[in-house]
Design an enzyme around this catalytic site. Structure first.
Site, short mmCIF file in Angstrom:
data_model
loop_
_atom_site.label_atom_id
_atom_site.label_comp_id
_atom_site.label_asym_id
_atom_site.label_seq_id
_atom_site.Cartn_x
_atom_site.Cartn_y
_atom_site.Cartn_z
N LYS A 1 38.35 25.87 57.32
CA LYS A 1 39.79 25.87 57.62
C LYS A 1 40.02 25.48 59.07
CE LYS A 1 41.16 29.35 54.30
NZ LYS A 1 41.10 30.78 54.04
N GLN B 1 42.16 36.46 55.78
CA GLN B 1 41.20 36.11 54.74
C GLN B 1 40.89 37.31 53.84
OE1 GLN B 1 40.04 33.00 54.24
NE2 GLN B 1 38.67 33.57 52.59
N ASP C 1 49.95 31.71 52.93
CA ASP C 1 49.34 31.99 51.63
C ASP C 1 50.40 32.12 50.53
OD1 ASP C 1 46.52 32.14 51.42
OD2 ASP C 1 46.47 34.02 52.55
N1 GUN Z 1 39.99 34.25 49.97
C1 GUN Z 1 39.67 33.32 49.04
N2 GUN Z 1 40.71 32.47 48.84
C2 GUN Z 1 41.71 32.89 49.64
C3 GUN Z 1 43.04 32.42 49.88
O1 GUN Z 1 43.51 31.45 49.30
N3 GUN Z 1 43.75 33.12 50.81
C4 GUN Z 1 43.24 34.20 51.45
N4 GUN Z 1 44.02 34.81 52.34
N5 GUN Z 1 42.03 34.66 51.25
C5 GUN Z 1 41.26 34.00 50.34
#
Ligand code: GUN
Length: 291
Positions: free
Chosen positions: A54, A98, A121
């Site tokens: 990311k 996360q 998100d």
């Molecule tokens: N962990 C795995 N996929 C995601 C996601 O799309 N968002 C978040 N915040 N955590 C994750």
């Protein structure tokens, strides 16, 4: 006829290219680039890889990346304080905490503390509500990416019978809302659905998001259907190694489907691309810029 293989890697690159152009225009008009803050608590190996990717892609499209890596024993109060600081920071336009969080932390409380306009998100109840009533909002990344891929197979999803397998808050439910907004006729199927194969056979568009390796079989697919596989399951492979498979038995379903996403290389690469797109959208919402 063999199915069209929808190349998520290529489509994700197209999305990132568009985001990079949007960022350039924002820098030209506002003097600074949107910023995305990612909070990682603990040492979960998959999460560490995600967060690294990311951050790299955020910088690649010209945005500011803020990373917070906290030890697993960080208290809930400390995480809440950090989120509140990020909410107040004008250089931070998007906040992602996360998941999964360590067990001693109430994830719902943390996610609900994120400013809805910075919630890239799309998990905050305010944004869930906005999505269902059709207001401008931040839509969860995986469903957004899945819908973009489906539109690579047909120009419009309008009127399609869509079946979503899975009812999670992260994928199944927002996917259903998004497809309804695209004027599909939507069925949400799940573990308690009676005659799941029969329900799936009604689908012009089938989205599998249950987390069961290769659950969906060839005879579940309506000939010519669009099949979007959200599953990422690690299973035993050859020579004692592991391999990734989706929720769809890919080889056999590709013989019947009109278009299908592979695993890996389908929905997976779209998620981060859509997160970057959401960060631009968050910036625009915060600045009152129309789409
Ligand atoms: N962990 C795995 N996929 C995601 C996601 O799309 N968002 C978040 N915040 N955590 C994750």
């Amino acid at each position: 006829m063999a199915a069209q293989i929808i190349d998520g890697k290529a489509v994700a690159a197209e999305v990132r290219k568009q985001v990079a152009e949007d960022v350039k225009a924002i820098v030209a008009s506002h003097g600074s680039a949107p910023g995305l803050a990612v909070v990682l608590v603990g040492e979960d190996p998959a999460s560490k890889v995600y967060v690294k990717n990311k951050a790299a892609q955020t910088v690649e499209v010209g945005m500011q990346s803020f990373e917070y890596k906290l030890p697993a024993e960080t208290s809930e109060h400390e995480i809440l304080t950090l989120v509140q600081r990020l909410n107040a920071n004008p250089n931070v336009n998007g906040i992602l905490v996360q998941l999964p969080l360590p067990k001693h932390v109430n994830a719902e409380k943390i996610l609900n503390t994120i400013d809805p306009d910075k919630d890239v998100d799309g998990f905050h109840p305010t944004n869930v509500g906005r999505l269902w009533i059709g207001e401008r909002t931040l839509v969860p990344c995986t469903p957004t990416g899945s819908a973009i891929l489906a539109k690579k197979a047909v120009p419009s999803l309008q009127g399609l019978n869509a079946v979503v397998i899975g009812r999670s808050n992260i994928v199944g439910k927002p996917m259903a809302a998004l497809l309804l907004r695209e004027s599909c006729t939507v069925t949400v199927a799940h573990s308690k659905t009676k005659d799941l194969p029969g329900v799936c056979r009604t689908a012009d568009l089938l989205v599998a998001a249950v987390g069961i390796p290769e659950l969906v079989k060839k005879d579940w697919i309506k000939p010519g259907a669009i099949v979007i596989d959200v599953g990422i399951n690690r299973v035993p492979g050859e020579n004692g190694k592991t391999k990734l498979v989706g929720d769809v038995a890919y080889d056999e379903c590709a013989e019947v489907a009109g278009a299908i996403t592979p695993v890996p290389g389908g929905v997976g690469p779209m998620t981060i691309a859509c997160l970057l797109q959401n960060t631009v959208t968050a910036f625009k919402i915060q600045k009152g810029i129309k789409d």
